[in-house]
Design a protein around this motif. Structure first.
Motif, PDB file in Angstrom:
ATOM      1  N   LYS A 158       0.809  -1.215   0.000  1.00  9.33           N
ATOM      2  CA  LYS A 158       0.000   0.000   0.000  1.00  9.33           C
ATOM      3  C   LYS A 158       0.845   1.269   0.000  1.00  9.33           C
ATOM      4  N   ASN A 159       2.039   1.211   0.580  1.00 13.53           N
ATOM      5  CA  ASN A 159       2.887   2.406   0.623  1.00 13.53           C
ATOM      6  C   ASN A 159       3.545   2.708  -0.721  1.00 13.53           C
ATOM      7  N   LEU A 160       3.503   1.742  -1.654  1.00  7.21           N
ATOM      8  CA  LEU A 160       4.128   1.943  -2.959  1.00  7.21           C
ATOM      9  C   LEU A 160       3.164   2.575  -3.961  1.00  7.21           C
ATOM     10  N   PHE A 161       1.866   2.319  -3.784  1.00  8.99           N
ATOM     11  CA  PHE A 161       0.877   2.853  -4.722  1.00  8.99           C
ATOM     12  C   PHE A 161       0.483   4.273  -4.337  1.00  8.99           C
ATOM     13  N   PRO A 162       0.197   5.100  -5.337  1.00  7.93           N
ATOM     14  CA  PRO A 162      -0.138   6.507  -5.043  1.00  7.93           C
ATOM     15  C   PRO A 162      -1.534   6.669  -4.465  1.00  7.93           C
ATOM     16  N   TYR A 163      -1.624   7.458  -3.411  1.00  5.74           N
ATOM     17  CA  TYR A 163      -2.906   7.813  -2.818  1.00  5.74           C
ATOM     18  C   TYR A 163      -2.884   9.307  -2.516  1.00  5.74           C
ATOM     19  N   GLY A 164      -4.039   9.935  -2.572  1.00 10.31           N
ATOM     20  CA  GLY A 164      -4.102  11.355  -2.244  1.00 10.31           C
ATOM     21  C   GLY A 164      -3.349  12.205  -3.256  1.00 10.31           C
ATOM     22  N   ASP A 165      -2.704  13.260  -2.761  1.00  8.49           N
ATOM     23  CA  ASP A 165      -2.055  14.226  -3.649  1.00  8.49           C
ATOM     24  C   ASP A 165      -0.706  13.736  -4.168  1.00  8.49           C
ATOM     25  N   VAL A 166      -0.031  12.900  -3.398  1.00  4.89           N
ATOM     26  CA  VAL A 166       1.339  12.509  -3.754  1.00  4.89           C
ATOM     27  C   VAL A 166       1.350  11.201  -4.533  1.00  4.89           C
TER      28      VAL A 166
END
Length: 388
Positions: A158-166
């Motif tokens: 989950k930390n590798l895929f983009p979420y939100g603005d970044v």
């Protein structure tokens, strides 16, 4: 995609009612890096069509072109009008041009997790400076959002895929453009003065008149990237300036004091991959006892064509290199893999032939005949008594 679907999408865009669907995330393992993955985002077909149209509209705007496509940026950029080269060959040519001007030192660096660090808001702000069309701006903003339909299955990454603005989605056609757009000021500042900075997406090379100047420009690059929430990869970046007379690599090309050749990693990789293709075919042939056990994907003709195609594709990619002897050496190694495979494979076919398994032997040779064909004979009723 059918014309009716295209018309429906077009109407929704014109009325401002088009809605992007959730995309599918795929964690693709990086070659030779067990446990390390590349987070790929795959939008639905209709969304890909709309994103491509948005990209075409953006790159057809001359003002946006001037902003996003710096003359010394080469990745994800269409071939420039009047230019013979594009992509990697164009970038390598630009390096040679800078070196021919007497610049003496280089620093090679890679921006760490580039696409995962791009701030969407930075790209949106830059587009809105050029576009007053609120409907288009809203569509653009929606197009670069990332919402994954299978996010629960990807919890491990989950930390590798983009979420939100970044972060923007790797695999989306707009992503390389977004990278070039947000780094437009970086490209401009890095090429002011006596140094040259060539960038291919996230790979950069600084070419300077001295080691001291190269180090100073590298520090400036780190500062500029820091303002964008980015940094260089320690693993893939130079620890200190390199004299241009010493070997160095950029974009998979080894520069060796006048010679350009594919990197050692690339040379080893193509031979290894060709050998793997041959080994998989031979393994399949050895394990097959009857024709239903054998896939024609591993037949001799298809395997030979695959190895030949790999060889030509590899050579074509490096056709701008001038160290032809090194390329010929790789070709000789591939030729040996090719001919050894052909001999071993034909020997296996002959063994099956000798054991009277002719059907399997011919399948090895690429001929499957009637295998897999389900016949549905038509009935032809004849009144035999009529001929009496």
């Amino acid at each position: 995609m059918e014309d009716a679907n295209i018309r429906s999408i077009s109407a929704k865009i014109q009325h401002g009612t088009y809605k992007f669907s959730s995309a599918r995330g795929v964690a693709v393992e990086k070659p030779n890096k067990p446990g390390s993955v590349r987070p790929i985002v795959i939008p639905r077909a209709s969304d890909r069509v709309v994103q491509r149209c948005i990209l075409d509209a953006l790159i057809s705007d001359l003002a946006i072109q001037a902003t996003a496509f710096h003359p010394r940026s080469f990745g994800g950029i269409p071939k420039r009008e009047g230019e013979k080269l594009a992509g990697v060959p164009a970038a390598i040519s630009a390096v040679l041009e800078a070196l021919s001007r007497g610049l003496t030192h280089v620093v090679v660096a890679d921006i760490s997790s580039f696409f995962s660090c791009i701030r969407k808001s930075d790209a949106i702000n830059l587009i809105e400076k050029h576009s007053s069309d609120s409907k288009f701006n809203t569509l653009f903003r929606d197009a670069i959002k990332v919402d994954l339909e299978n996010h629960e299955k990807l919890w491990k990454y989950k930390n590798l895929f983009p979420y939100g603005d970044v972060g923007v989605g790797q695999g989306m056609c707009l992503s390389p453009f977004l990278g070039n757009l947000v780094l437009s000021e970086f490209d401009q500042v890095m090429n002011d003065g006596d140094c040259v900075c060539i960038r291919y997406v996230d790979d950069i090379i600084i070419i300077a008149p001295s080691g001291k100047a190269a180090s100073a420009r590298y520090r400036k690059a780190k500062t500029l990237l820091g303002r964008l929430g980015m940094n260089f990869s320690d693993e893939k970046s130079s620890t200190k300036p390199i004299e241009a007379t010493q070997p160095f690599e950029y974009l998979g090309i080894e520069f060796s004091n006048g010679l350009l050749r594919p990197s050692s990693k690339s040379r080893i990789s193509i031979s290894r991959r060709a050998a793997e293709v041959a080994a998989k075919s031979l393994q399949s042939m050895r394990s097959a006892k009857q024709i239903k056990d054998f896939s024609d994907e591993y037949s001799i003709p298809k395997t030979l064509n695959k190895i030949s195609g790999m060889s030509r594709g590899w050579a074509n990619h490096y056709r701008f290199c001038n160290d032809l002897e090194t390329i010929k050496n790789v070709d000789r190694a591939l030729s040996r893999i090719y001919t050894k495979y052909a001999k071993d494979a034909v020997d296996l076919a002959n063994l099956r032939m000798a054991s009277s398994n002719v059907e399997l032997a011919t399948a090895f040779l690429g001929y499957k005949g009637l295998s897999g064909i389900e016949f549905s004979p038509l009935k032809w009723s004849i009144d035999r008594s009529a001929n009496v």
